[in-house]
Write a protein that holds these residues in place. Structure first.
Motif, PDB file in Angstrom:
ATOM      1  N   CYS A 221      48.310  37.157  47.273  1.00  0.00           N
ATOM      2  CA  CYS A 221      48.018  39.034  46.442  1.00  0.00           C
ATOM      3  C   CYS A 221      47.898  39.935  48.211  1.00  0.00           C
ATOM      4  O   CYS A 221      47.692  39.471  48.454  1.00  0.00           O
ATOM      5  CB  CYS A 221      47.362  39.447  45.853  1.00  0.00           C
TER       6      CYS A 221
ATOM      7  N   CYS B 235      47.742  43.208  48.060  1.00  0.00           N
ATOM      8  CA  CYS B 235      46.545  45.015  47.574  1.00  0.00           C
ATOM      9  C   CYS B 235      46.324  44.608  48.592  1.00  0.00           C
ATOM     10  O   CYS B 235      45.951  44.152  49.979  1.00  0.00           O
ATOM     11  CB  CYS B 235      46.510  44.372  46.279  1.00  0.00           C
TER      12      CYS B 235
ATOM     13  N   ARG C  30      47.245  49.902  51.045  1.00  0.00           N
ATOM     14  CA  ARG C  30      48.549  50.233  49.722  1.00  0.00           C
ATOM     15  C   ARG C  30      48.088  51.497  48.634  1.00  0.00           C
ATOM     16  O   ARG C  30      48.835  51.955  47.817  1.00  0.00           O
ATOM     17  CB  ARG C  30      48.827  49.536  49.269  1.00  0.00           C
ATOM     18  N   VAL C  31      46.662  50.986  48.320  1.00  0.00           N
ATOM     19  CA  VAL C  31      46.438  52.247  46.821  1.00  0.00           C
ATOM     20  C   VAL C  31      46.509  53.527  47.821  1.00  0.00           C
ATOM     21  O   VAL C  31      46.684  54.224  46.265  1.00  0.00           O
ATOM     22  CB  VAL C  31      44.720  51.964  46.694  1.00  0.00           C
TER      23      VAL C  31
ATOM     24  N   ASP D 234      42.123  49.032  40.109  1.00  0.00           N
ATOM     25  CA  ASP D 234      41.915  47.137  39.645  1.00  0.00           C
ATOM     26  C   ASP D 234      43.387  46.834  39.447  1.00  0.00           C
ATOM     27  O   ASP D 234      44.421  47.285  39.270  1.00  0.00           O
ATOM     28  CB  ASP D 234      41.505  47.258  38.014  1.00  0.00           C
ATOM     29  N   CYS D 235      43.275  45.805  40.856  1.00  0.00           N
ATOM     30  CA  CYS D 235      44.870  45.346  41.116  1.00  0.00           C
ATOM     31  C   CYS D 235      44.892  44.263  39.529  1.00  0.00           C
ATOM     32  O   CYS D 235      43.752  42.964  39.572  1.00  0.00           O
ATOM     33  CB  CYS D 235      44.488  44.506  42.236  1.00  0.00           C
ATOM     34  N   GLN D 236      46.323  44.154  38.584  1.00  0.00           N
ATOM     35  CA  GLN D 236      46.652  42.965  38.274  1.00  0.00           C
ATOM     36  C   GLN D 236      45.937  41.936  38.425  1.00  0.00           C
ATOM     37  O   GLN D 236      46.330  40.886  38.104  1.00  0.00           O
ATOM     38  CB  GLN D 236      47.389  43.464  36.834  1.00  0.00           C
TER      39      GLN D 236
ATOM     40  N   CYS E 254      44.992  39.869  41.040  1.00  0.00           N
ATOM     41  CA  CYS E 254      43.839  39.460  41.535  1.00  0.00           C
ATOM     42  C   CYS E 254      43.007  39.729  41.862  1.00  0.00           C
ATOM     43  O   CYS E 254      42.275  38.660  41.971  1.00  0.00           O
ATOM     44  CB  CYS E 254      44.528  38.847  43.464  1.00  0.00           C
TER      45      CYS E 254
ATOM     46  N   GLN F  21      39.094  44.999  42.876  1.00  0.00           N
ATOM     47  CA  GLN F  21      38.726  46.493  42.601  1.00  0.00           C
ATOM     48  C   GLN F  21      38.539  47.042  43.636  1.00  0.00           C
ATOM     49  O   GLN F  21      37.358  47.060  44.661  1.00  0.00           O
ATOM     50  CB  GLN F  21      37.530  46.499  42.006  1.00  0.00           C
ATOM     51  N   TYR F  22      38.843  48.686  43.682  1.00  0.00           N
ATOM     52  CA  TYR F  22      38.785  49.824  44.909  1.00  0.00           C
ATOM     53  C   TYR F  22      38.066  50.478  44.106  1.00  0.00           C
ATOM     54  O   TYR F  22      38.521  51.138  43.448  1.00  0.00           O
ATOM     55  CB  TYR F  22      40.325  49.570  45.192  1.00  0.00           C
TER      56      TYR F  22
ATOM     57  N   ASN G 203      35.814  48.967  48.918  1.00  0.00           N
ATOM     58  CA  ASN G 203      36.773  47.600  48.963  1.00  0.00           C
ATOM     59  C   ASN G 203      35.720  46.881  47.999  1.00  0.00           C
ATOM     60  O   ASN G 203      35.297  46.412  48.655  1.00  0.00           O
ATOM     61  CB  ASN G 203      37.029  47.286  49.749  1.00  0.00           C
TER      62      ASN G 203
END
Length: 331
Positions: A272, A274, A278-279, A304-306, A308, A311-312, A330
């Motif tokens: 991934c 992410c 990037r967020v 949340d990254c779907q 991987c 959670q940020y 993070n």
């Protein structure tokens, strides 16, 4: 949790060429990649089957493209499975593995007794290619048609690229003795080499008025294509996914009269891209008022990254148009 012993050709894509027929192809076997993708969410079995098929298509197609960054496949639909998204990231250096990620969104209360593909319904199949910085992304779209995701991909290549393409895929849960069930997938992709002037003089004969492979080739090319496809029709599921037949042995069994020529194997793994950066970039277009609506009762913005599961957790004042210097955590 105990899975089966790693097989040498698991999570690999083997390129090959049938010079006599002017056809190229790929053989893929996926195992650990699917485990990593599917464990990110508690998917119903029918959704898992769709993700497995889409991931396998992504591995096969991604390896055929001279890719500097990312290939994405997407399905958007009005059915119980609203979206399936996969990404294939090209190796950053020679000898490194390519990376694949995938996820699906669905309405659990609408999943029904029909087969997995029928959970999609009306919609479209899209291919997106992004070669990275200073390039314009490419996107091609074709309607959902043909009874499988592999048929959708075949229709895309015929319609958008005028490239005759065929997939033979198998995927399911492995039930090896002494191990837990886990998903395996394997498949073969055939593709006629590009021609300067595709045929298609008699129009499209496929479902929904779409082109099919034999609409865009003629003469010897059509004869060669049909012959090689008849050979591929003899493959069985265990040859595609099982542990006994290696990709090279499979090619010899299927196409020995075509004298297949193989190239270096490309390994693939779950990965991934992410990141907190990037967020932050994705939230940089929002005003403080917009961000206030995204802020939790604890005074934080979470993402949340779907793909991987990362959670940020970020401070609102460090985000958006009016961002102030500062960091986030993070988790």
């Amino acid at each position: 949790m105990t899975f089966g012993q790693k097989i040498a050709w698991d999570d690999t894509v083997l390129p090959f060429q049938l010079d006599q027929s002017d056809i190229r192809g790929r053989v893929a076997r996926l195992d650990g990649v699917l485990d990593e993708i599917l464990k990110q969410h508690d998917y119903p079995a029918k959704v898992e089957a769709l993700i497995a098929e889409m991931t396998l298509l992504t591995a096969l197609i991604g390896q055929t493209i001279k890719l500097r960054w990312k290939l994405s496949l997407q399905v958007q639909s009005k059915g119980p499975v609203r979206m399936i998204a996969t990404d294939y990231f090209a190796p950053s250096r020679e000898g490194e593995p390519a990376k694949i990620r995938a996820y699906a969104s669905f309405d659990s209360d609408r999943i029904n007794a029909a087969n997995p593909f029928d959970q999609i319904g009306e919609g479209y199949f899209a291919v997106l290619i992004d070669q990275g910085k200073d390039t314009a992304p490419y996107q091609g779209i074709t309607p959902i048609a043909g009874g499988s995701l592999s048929a959708c991909a075949e229709a895309y290549f015929a319609q958008s690229e005028q490239l005759p393409t065929r997939f033979a895929l198998s995927f399911g849960q492995s039930t090896e003795a002494g191990t837990d069930e886990h998903w395996r997938a394997g498949g073969v992709m055939l593709q006629h080499m590009p021609k300067a002037s595709p045929f298609a003089k008699d129009g499209a004969t496929g479902e929904q008025g779409l082109l099919i492979a034999t609409d865009i080739i003629d003469g010897d090319d059509k004869e060669n294509w049909n012959r090689v496809n008849l050979l591929l029709d003899t493959v069985d599921d265990l040859e595609l996914v099982g542990p006994s037949v290696s990709p090279t042995d499979l090619l010899v069994r299927l196409f020995h009269e075509e004298t297949p020529r193989v190239f270096d194997t490309q390994s693939v793994q779950f990965g991934c891209t992410c990141s907190e950066e990037r967020v932050r970039n994705s939230l940089s277009i929002y005003s403080a008022k917009d961000l206030e609506k995204m802020t939790t009762s604890e005074g934080l913005v979470t993402a949340d990254c779907q793909f991987c599961g990362a959670q940020y957790v970020l401070e609102p004042k460090t985000l958006g148009l009016e961002a102030k210097a500062g960091g986030g955590d993070n988790a």
